[in-house]
Scaffold this motif. Structure first.
Motif, PDB file in Angstrom:
ATOM      1  N   ASP A 150       4.920  10.171  -0.376  1.00  0.00           N
ATOM      2  CA  ASP A 150       5.757  11.978  -0.161  1.00  0.00           C
ATOM      3  C   ASP A 150       6.867  11.739  -1.011  1.00  0.00           C
ATOM      4  O   ASP A 150       7.476  13.091  -1.835  1.00  0.00           O
ATOM      5  CB  ASP A 150       6.060  11.030   1.561  1.00  0.00           C
ATOM      6  N   ALA A 151       7.647   9.858  -1.340  1.00  0.00           N
ATOM      7  CA  ALA A 151       9.234  10.150  -1.832  1.00  0.00           C
ATOM      8  C   ALA A 151       9.168  10.528  -3.043  1.00  0.00           C
ATOM      9  O   ALA A 151       9.826  11.310  -3.543  1.00  0.00           O
ATOM     10  CB  ALA A 151       9.375   8.804  -1.605  1.00  0.00           C
ATOM     11  N   GLN A 152       7.573   9.804  -3.925  1.00  0.00           N
ATOM     12  CA  GLN A 152       7.777  10.687  -5.096  1.00  0.00           C
ATOM     13  C   GLN A 152       7.061  12.531  -5.536  1.00  0.00           C
ATOM     14  O   GLN A 152       8.003  13.467  -5.962  1.00  0.00           O
ATOM     15  CB  GLN A 152       6.314  10.145  -6.238  1.00  0.00           C
TER      16      GLN A 152
ATOM     17  N   LEU B 256      20.545  14.733  -1.924  1.00  0.00           N
ATOM     18  CA  LEU B 256      19.224  14.092  -1.662  1.00  0.00           C
ATOM     19  C   LEU B 256      18.875  12.677  -1.254  1.00  0.00           C
ATOM     20  O   LEU B 256      19.380  12.128  -2.087  1.00  0.00           O
ATOM     21  CB  LEU B 256      18.086  14.675  -2.255  1.00  0.00           C
ATOM     22  N   PHE B 257      18.816  12.986  -0.259  1.00  0.00           N
ATOM     23  CA  PHE B 257      18.328  11.915   1.079  1.00  0.00           C
ATOM     24  C   PHE B 257      17.378  11.518   1.307  1.00  0.00           C
ATOM     25  O   PHE B 257      16.745  12.028   1.881  1.00  0.00           O
ATOM     26  CB  PHE B 257      19.540  11.194   1.924  1.00  0.00           C
ATOM     27  N   LEU B 258      17.022  10.499   0.687  1.00  0.00           N
ATOM     28  CA  LEU B 258      15.554  10.570   1.048  1.00  0.00           C
ATOM     29  C   LEU B 258      15.608   9.296   2.649  1.00  0.00           C
ATOM     30  O   LEU B 258      15.770   7.913   2.185  1.00  0.00           O
ATOM     31  CB  LEU B 258      14.204   9.686   0.546  1.00  0.00           C
ATOM     32  N   SER B 259      15.397   9.422   3.650  1.00  0.00           N
ATOM     33  CA  SER B 259      14.892   8.889   4.854  1.00  0.00           C
ATOM     34  C   SER B 259      13.740   8.508   5.636  1.00  0.00           C
ATOM     35  O   SER B 259      12.604   9.606   5.750  1.00  0.00           O
ATOM     36  CB  SER B 259      15.404   9.860   5.823  1.00  0.00           C
TER      37      SER B 259
ATOM     38  N   ARG C 150      12.546  13.602   5.054  1.00  0.00           N
ATOM     39  CA  ARG C 150      11.886  12.679   5.473  1.00  0.00           C
ATOM     40  C   ARG C 150      10.319  12.588   4.853  1.00  0.00           C
ATOM     41  O   ARG C 150       9.410  12.969   4.243  1.00  0.00           O
ATOM     42  CB  ARG C 150      10.751  13.140   7.118  1.00  0.00           C
ATOM     43  N   ILE C 151      10.322  10.752   4.954  1.00  0.00           N
ATOM     44  CA  ILE C 151       9.261  10.206   4.235  1.00  0.00           C
ATOM     45  C   ILE C 151       8.330   9.502   4.611  1.00  0.00           C
ATOM     46  O   ILE C 151       8.915   8.399   5.168  1.00  0.00           O
ATOM     47  CB  ILE C 151       9.517   9.299   2.837  1.00  0.00           C
TER      48      ILE C 151
ATOM     49  N   ASP D 126       0.376  -1.155  -0.241  1.00  0.00           N
ATOM     50  CA  ASP D 126       0.319   0.114  -0.229  1.00  0.00           C
ATOM     51  C   ASP D 126       0.605   1.702   0.120  1.00  0.00           C
ATOM     52  O   ASP D 126       0.865   2.425   0.173  1.00  0.00           O
ATOM     53  CB  ASP D 126      -1.261  -0.577   1.303  1.00  0.00           C
ATOM     54  N   GLY D 127       2.344   0.870  -0.324  1.00  0.00           N
ATOM     55  CA  GLY D 127       3.089   2.149   0.370  1.00  0.00           C
ATOM     56  C   GLY D 127       3.437   2.993   1.491  1.00  0.00           C
ATOM     57  O   GLY D 127       4.163   4.211   1.100  1.00  0.00           O
TER      58      GLY D 127
END
Length: 379
Positions: A348-350, A318-321, A342-343, A295-296
């Motif tokens: 959120d990430a996209q 950019l770092f996705l945490s 923050r994701i 579900d993501g």
């Protein structure tokens, strides 16, 4: 006339046995030898810990050993640009591989590596072969789940089937269920084609004293009745399950030698990027991590500190945490060299990557400086 008295001659001191003067050299030598022995033992003594250190970095939009790391067919694809890096953690020690006290001490001093108790990750009877097999299974599962999450994010339908992966000996399911049985329903609740089937199955077993399973075996429907047993204060019927997905596209991964589930979010982003017009990154260099569910939902991972170090070393900006890794990420020595966002979800990430690509960094969801669990905005 008086004779001169004889001159006194000092007497030689009587020899004294066992004085400090004679024994000190021997004690000093013995003490020194023992000190070196103890130091050598401390340096060479295996300790029940593992070291986590930065591992290889892979661009999910690029090639690996001459072939695309991710290739999508069965639908129209679009050119990509920039990088979406999946990050790994190398592990020294663990089952079948010793590390020594000197290595653990050195890791504590350099700050880039993390020392963790082996038992925190693996039971005492775990073998090296068990670790390798588990990592491979987790990687394979994370790939399927990443595709599912990407399809859901793009509103593309897919189906998923829950089946029996193994039956535990002497459990209620033994002799009634078989490996490969497709689980169609549980106590009247549909399981087939539901991405949340495994969770539905687990909740139902926990909340009842009797289980009626609708299964499909060799193309025929059957009904199986079971009585759950108590195992460690939880009810169980004694099976492990796996999800088999059917997707509208065919996605192939070229990720030999890498294990674990933490690349799921980066895989999903790369799949979306290939299936949607325009380069998601705008040509920029993005890196990140996070386990993902169909579900993501993005979950935390291990080795976040090492992944920050690997990302900055490769030049990511950019770092996705994952939200639950914020504290560790913000404590990393290199976090000041990179923008950290923050994701909580794949959406959120996209959205974050697209905003960053457009040059909008003022409204990115960020990890607070103290690592607290909140959802502050802005830089």
């Amino acid at each position: 006339m008086t004779e001169n008295a004889p001159r006194a001659v000092p007497a030689s001191p009587a020899p004294t046995r066992g004085t400090k003067r004679r024994r000190t050299p021997r004690l000093a030598t013995t003490s020194g030898v023992l000190t070196y022995v103890f130091i050598a033992l401390a340096v060479l003594l295996p300790v029940p810990y593992m070291l986590q250190l930065p591992g290889p970095v892979f661009n999910t939009l690029g090639d690996y050993q001459g072939d695309p790391m991710i290739s999508v067919s069965g639908a129209k694809t679009y050119p990509t640009a920039g990088r979406i890096d999946m990050l790994t953690v190398a592990v020294s020690g663990g089952p079948g591989r010793d590390i020594f006290a000197s290595q653990a001490l050195g890791a504590l001093i350099n700050g880039e590596q993390t020392v963790v108790p082996t038992e925190a990750y693996y039971p005492l009877d775990t073998t090296r072969e068990d670790v390798t097999e588990s990592n491979a299974v987790e990687m394979s599962s994370s790939q399927d789940v990443a595709i599912a999450a990407a399809m859901g994010q793009m509103d593309k339908s897919y189906s998923v089937h829950l089946s029996v992966d193994d039956v535990v000996a002497d459990a209620p399911a033994q002799g009634k269920l078989r490996k490969g049985d497709r689980l169609m329903s549980v106590n009247g609740k549909k399981l087939d084609s539901d991405p949340q089937a495994a969770q539905i199955m687990s909740r139902t077993v926990q909340g009842t004293d009797s289980v009626e399973l609708g299964i499909e075996r060799d193309g025929k429907s059957k009904t199986i009745s079971l009585t759950p047993a108590k195992v460690d204060d939880r009810k169980a019927i004694g099976i492990t399950m796996k999800q088999d997905f059917e997707f509208p596209v065919d996605v192939k991964f070229n990720v030999d030698g890498v294990g674990g589930p933490s690349a799921g979010t980066m895989f999903a982003l790369a799949i979306i990027d290939e299936l949607t017009p325009g380069a998601m990154t705008g040509g920029k260099h993005v890196a990140g991590t996070g386990e993902i569910t169909p579900d993501g939902t993005v979950g935390p991972i291990g080795g976040a500190r090492q992944k920050v170090a690997a990302a900055t070393e490769k030049g990511a900006t950019l770092f996705l945490s994952p939200a639950d890794n914020c504290a560790e990420v913000m404590a990393a020595a290199d976090q000041s060299k990179i923008t950290v966002a923050r994701i909580d979800t794949l959406d959120d990430a996209q959205t974050t990557v697209e905003q960053y690509a457009a040059g909008n960094t003022s409204d990115l969801p960020k990890c607070p400086a103290d690592g607290a669990d909140n959802n502050e905005k802005g830089q």
